[in-house]
Design an enzyme around this catalytic site. Structure first.
Site, PDB file in Angstrom:
ATOM      1  N   GLU A   2     -28.174  29.929 -45.086  1.00  0.00           N
ATOM      2  CA  GLU A   2     -28.847  31.409 -44.848  1.00  0.00           C
ATOM      3  C   GLU A   2     -30.186  30.970 -44.299  1.00  0.00           C
ATOM      4  O   GLU A   2     -30.257  31.400 -42.795  1.00  0.00           O
ATOM      5  CB  GLU A   2     -29.075  32.137 -46.414  1.00  0.00           C
ATOM      6  CG  GLU A   2     -29.525  33.478 -46.350  1.00  0.00           C
ATOM      7  CD  GLU A   2     -29.981  33.701 -47.541  1.00  0.00           C
ATOM      8  OE1 GLU A   2     -30.183  35.103 -47.653  1.00  0.00           O
ATOM      9  OE2 GLU A   2     -30.033  32.954 -48.549  1.00  0.00           O
TER      10      GLU A   2
ATOM     11  N   GLY B 184     -33.244  29.920 -53.667  1.00  0.00           N
ATOM     12  CA  GLY B 184     -34.733  29.504 -53.029  1.00  0.00           C
ATOM     13  C   GLY B 184     -34.755  29.044 -51.842  1.00  0.00           C
ATOM     14  O   GLY B 184     -33.670  29.319 -51.146  1.00  0.00           O
TER      15      GLY B 184
END
Length: 336
Positions: free
Chosen positions: A190, A160
């Site tokens: 990320e 998520g």
């Protein structure tokens, strides 16, 4: 030959979508492929995430999930993959009324079919989701993972929007997983920086999904090395989402030089329109990796898999024997 970071919903083929639309009574858009794959000329996280809307509508029943797992394993076997870890969030597939447990049982049935029909071994990684108001759903995911640990489920993941929902906010998931001896991997580094990777390491992660931003932090690199934590790198995906600007800036080679263990994976085969062989050829051609380095990465994938030592040895034996024949098979036909 081993893909450790592979999302089920992001790897639904056009053929699968057509079948599941009929099964679930879902109306498909005119451009099915365009709804599943990112464009070649535009890269953004927003566009990338939009490609999961249709798959989640289609994968809303146990039968659909079983079909998708089996179909994915068939395509992986055709590509010469010998082992895969398929991840998905069971809480996102309960829209048809099924419980998470039923969804996971069906996925395990898909694994069994894939093993029997195509001879490919695989396990499931169950994703908990970052967000608000979903504590009970995430705890249920951990509970189901514990019930089927070693019976098709190998670990849990946290996925998520890490920039909006920091890793440190989900200690309740990690504490439950540690108490139940469930291995942990976490999407981190990320969409957010190295601090997200540090938080994942402190939570007990033994692998990191992506983790590319860790390269900017000596402290994080040191901890990755000290704890022998492997990064699940997904090169094409990281370029498409804008996490890394281009391959010249991709840190895989730097991680290797720093002594951090890395693997190469697809992330989402359909969304990114990629295969594992294509990912290996990309890092070879764009980053100048040697054959020896590529083989080492492939062996690292076996060592980092959530399987027993006997199975790791079996996988490494196959890789040592067949890796280069697999890598260079029909390589001239690849679209790089």
């Amino acid at each position: 030959m081993i893909d450790l970071h592979l999302h089920l919903d992001g790897s639904l083929s056009v053929r699968d979508a057509a079948h599941l639309a009929t099964l679930n009574g879902v109306e498909l858009p005119t451009d099915i492929k365009g709804s599943l794959c990112v464009s070649e000329t535009y890269t953004s996280l927003t566009e990338y995430l939009e490609k999961f809307d249709l798959p989640l509508k289609l994968l809303s029943s146990p039968d659909a999930v079983k079909y998708a797992v089996r179909s994915l394993l068939m395509s992986l076997a055709e590509e010469g993959i010998i082992y895969a870890e398929i991840r998905f969030a069971p809480a996102l597939h309960t829209g048809g009324g099924a419980a998470q447990r039923d969804i996971v049982l069906s996925a395990i049935e898909g694994l069994t079919c894939g093993k029997e029909e195509f001879g490919i071994s695989a396990n499931l990684l169950l994703c908990c989701m970052r967000g608000e108001g979903n504590i009970m759903e995430n705890l249920e995911t951990v509970k189901v993972a514990s019930e089927f640990l070693g019976k098709g489920v190998a670990a849990i993941d946290l996925a998520g929007d890490e920039s909006k929902y920091p890793t440190k906010n989900f200690e309740y998931i990690f504490s439950e997983a540690r108490a139940k001896n469930i291995p942990i991997t976490v999407h981190a580094g990320e969409a957010s920086g190295a601090q997200s990777v540090l938080a994942a390491l402190r939570a007990g992660a033994v692998r990191i999904g992506h983790g590319v931003r860790a390269v900017s932090s000596p402290e994080t690199v040191k901890m990755l090395k000290e704890r022998c934590v492997t990064l699940e790198l997904c090169p094409t995906s990281n370029i498409q989402t804008g996490v890394v600007s281009d391959f010249d800036a991709y840190p895989l080679k730097k991680f290797l030089d720093l002594g951090v263990t890395v693997t190469v994976n697809t992330d989402n085969k359909t969304v990114s329109d990629t295969t594992l062989r294509k990912e290996y050829m990309l890092v070879k051609d764009t980053l100048g990796l040697s054959d020896e380095e590529l083989l080492s990465i492939a062996l690292t994938a076996a060592d980092s898999a959530f399987v027993c030592e006997k199975e790791k040895d079996r996988l490494k034996s196959i890789i040592k024997k067949d890796f280069f024949a697999w890598l260079y098979k029909d390589s001239k036909t690849l679209t790089l």
